[in-house]
Scaffold this active site. Structure first.
Site, PDB file in Angstrom:
ATOM      1  CB  ALA A  68      55.299  41.482  45.862  1.00  0.00           C
ATOM      2  N   GLY A 113      55.968  35.447  46.690  1.00  0.00           N
ATOM      3  CA  GLY A 113      55.748  35.390  48.021  1.00  0.00           C
ATOM      4  C   GLY A 113      54.787  34.506  48.585  1.00  0.00           C
ATOM      5  CD  GLU A 116      59.584  34.670  48.331  1.00  0.00           C
ATOM      6  OE1 GLU A 116      58.904  35.607  48.587  1.00  0.00           O
ATOM      7  OE2 GLU A 116      60.804  34.655  48.025  1.00  0.00           O
ATOM      8  CD  GLU A 136      59.766  36.124  42.918  1.00  0.00           C
ATOM      9  OE1 GLU A 136      60.097  35.172  42.291  1.00  0.00           O
ATOM     10  OE2 GLU A 136      58.974  36.107  43.990  1.00  0.00           O
TER      11      GLU A 136
HETATM   12  N1  COA Z   1      50.284  41.633  41.758  1.00  0.00           N
HETATM   13  C1  COA Z   1      49.258  42.396  41.461  1.00  0.00           C
HETATM   14  N2  COA Z   1      48.191  42.010  40.808  1.00  0.00           N
HETATM   15  C2  COA Z   1      48.186  40.712  40.505  1.00  0.00           C
HETATM   16  C3  COA Z   1      49.094  39.880  40.601  1.00  0.00           C
HETATM   17  C4  COA Z   1      50.190  40.529  41.242  1.00  0.00           C
HETATM   18  N3  COA Z   1      51.321  39.727  41.733  1.00  0.00           N
HETATM   19  N4  COA Z   1      48.894  38.804  40.092  1.00  0.00           N
HETATM   20  C5  COA Z   1      47.764  38.952  39.693  1.00  0.00           C
HETATM   21  N5  COA Z   1      47.213  39.978  39.724  1.00  0.00           N
HETATM   22  C6  COA Z   1      45.953  40.430  39.115  1.00  0.00           C
HETATM   23  C7  COA Z   1      46.020  40.857  37.527  1.00  0.00           C
HETATM   24  O1  COA Z   1      46.860  42.046  37.407  1.00  0.00           O
HETATM   25  C8  COA Z   1      44.669  40.926  37.348  1.00  0.00           C
HETATM   26  O2  COA Z   1      44.021  42.376  37.661  1.00  0.00           O
HETATM   27  P1  COA Z   1      42.862  42.694  36.615  1.00  0.00           P
HETATM   28  O3  COA Z   1      41.728  41.793  36.296  1.00  0.00           O
HETATM   29  O4  COA Z   1      42.672  44.019  37.168  1.00  0.00           O
HETATM   30  O5  COA Z   1      43.877  43.172  35.287  1.00  0.00           O
HETATM   31  C9  COA Z   1      44.060  39.934  38.224  1.00  0.00           C
HETATM   32  O6  COA Z   1      45.089  39.615  39.277  1.00  0.00           O
HETATM   33  C10 COA Z   1      43.820  38.363  37.633  1.00  0.00           C
HETATM   34  O7  COA Z   1      45.219  38.184  36.916  1.00  0.00           O
HETATM   35  P2  COA Z   1      45.328  37.700  35.568  1.00  0.00           P
HETATM   36  O8  COA Z   1      46.663  37.975  34.972  1.00  0.00           O
HETATM   37  O9  COA Z   1      44.165  38.263  34.530  1.00  0.00           O
HETATM   38  O10 COA Z   1      44.881  36.115  35.393  1.00  0.00           O
HETATM   39  P3  COA Z   1      45.639  34.914  34.584  1.00  0.00           P
HETATM   40  O11 COA Z   1      44.857  33.741  34.768  1.00  0.00           O
HETATM   41  O12 COA Z   1      45.590  35.341  33.133  1.00  0.00           O
HETATM   42  O13 COA Z   1      47.063  34.754  34.887  1.00  0.00           O
HETATM   43  C11 COA Z   1      48.885  34.528  36.545  1.00  0.00           C
HETATM   44  C12 COA Z   1      47.356  34.499  36.319  1.00  0.00           C
HETATM   45  C13 COA Z   1      49.046  34.247  38.064  1.00  0.00           C
HETATM   46  C14 COA Z   1      49.712  33.609  35.850  1.00  0.00           C
HETATM   47  C15 COA Z   1      49.241  36.122  36.290  1.00  0.00           C
HETATM   48  O14 COA Z   1      48.245  36.883  37.071  1.00  0.00           O
HETATM   49  C16 COA Z   1      50.511  36.385  36.939  1.00  0.00           C
HETATM   50  O15 COA Z   1      51.609  35.998  36.112  1.00  0.00           O
HETATM   51  N6  COA Z   1      50.718  37.355  37.877  1.00  0.00           N
HETATM   52  C17 COA Z   1      51.873  37.640  38.587  1.00  0.00           C
HETATM   53  C18 COA Z   1      52.629  36.745  39.215  1.00  0.00           C
HETATM   54  C19 COA Z   1      54.024  37.184  39.740  1.00  0.00           C
HETATM   55  O16 COA Z   1      55.007  37.452  39.223  1.00  0.00           O
HETATM   56  N7  COA Z   1      54.407  37.198  41.046  1.00  0.00           N
HETATM   57  C20 COA Z   1      55.553  37.649  41.637  1.00  0.00           C
HETATM   58  C21 COA Z   1      55.265  38.979  42.030  1.00  0.00           C
HETATM   59  S1  COA Z   1      57.126  39.564  42.624  1.00  0.00           S
END
Ligand code: COA
Length: 263
Positions: A68, A113, A116, A136
């Protein structure tokens, strides 16, 4: 033919195959409310389109779908949060209920998601760099789109609980060894070719038999075995009564390629 159903969702039609691409590379494919609204409106028509036999879901760049859009959770009230969860669940349930064969071509992060969504598909193909997880818990939350339940049913309670309780990401190779990911490819090009190959094979099959296969295996596996065995025979019997069923048998006996018409 290609069109956008949302700023971040591209739908492409190639004969009997529809590909839905999440085009939001800068946010790793995170699902915004607007994308879910678009999918919610799009999926019923797709389900009703008998000319579509296979649906491929994929992403762009490093993300398949990183869950999400967390930014949209920030500062919203409980009602709006619950509405978002209900919408997400409706979309995922609709993907799972599609009568067409569905392929998740997982090019990168499949988190929350995104995992999922893959769990709602009939096949999961992935690149070596793809990572799957239900993170999450790291937000102080838990999955809401069926992840905890579909993963537990697919790979067992212990493994599902480990992923849900730790939020750990696992590489595609580990899920391949556990039997959830069907195939792992070296890179995006190989993934695309693999998805296309699988989609083409399924799309070339007898249409009613392929649709019947999905109903039979998915619905039958949720029934007690004696009922499921009866269901299997009923589905087979109904196919034998179709033109395609007769055609397939006749073509074999006459040593020619069958021509299936979906009747
Ligand atoms: N929602 C919104 N934005 C997201 C996102 C999410 N679920 N997952 C990644 N992004 C965005 C980041 O904020 C970042 O944006 P920015 O460049 O404007 O700062 C961009 O995508 C790249 O992500 P980043 O975190 O810089 O890359 P990374 O390689 O360091 O890490 C992840 C990758 C996937 C490990 C990390 O982005 C992450 O933990 N994301 C959240 C995943 C999550 O919790 N999903 C469940 C949601 S309920």
């Amino acid at each position: 033919m290609e069109r956008r159903i949302d700023e971040h969702l591209v739908v492409r039609r190639d004969g009997a195959v529809v590909t839905v691409t999440v085009d939001r590379e800068d946010a790793l494919g995170a699902l915004s409310r607007s994308m879910l609204v678009a999918l919610d409106a799009f999926l019923p028509g797709l389900a009703d389109d008998d000319d579509v036999r296979v649906v491929v879901l994929t992403g762009t760049g490093r993300g398949f779908v990183a869950g999400a859009d967390i930014g949209e959770y920030h500062g919203v009230d409980q009602r709006r949060f619950d509405d978002y969860q209900r919408l997400g669940r409706r979309v995922l349930d609709a993907v799972e209920a599609l009568p067409q064969y569905t392929v998740a071509a997982v090019n990168g992060y499949a988190l929350g998601g995104g995992f999922e969504l893959a769990l709602c598909c009939d096949a999961i193909l992935a690149t070596e760099r793809a990572k799957f997880g239900l993170p999450e818990v790291k937000l102080g939350l838990l999955p809401g789109g069926g992840g905890s339940q579909r993963l537990a049913r697919a790979l067992g309670v212990r493994f599902a609980l480990r992923l849900v309780a730790t939020g750990a990401m696992v590489p595609a190779g580990e899920l391949y060894r556990r039997g959830l990911v069907d195939e792992v490819y070296a890179d995006d090009a190989a993934l695309r070719a693999g998805a296309w190959d699988l989609a083409g094979t399924v799309a070339a099959g007898a249409p009613l038999a392929v649709r019947g296969a999905k109903r039979l295996v998915r619905e039958g596996s949720a029934m007690p075995l004696p009922d499921a065995l009866g269901f299997e025979q009923a589905v087979l019997s109904s196919l034998f009564a179709t033109e395609d069923g007769r055609e397939g048998v006749a073509a074999f006996v006459e040593k020619r390629d069958p021509v299936f018409r979906g009747r």
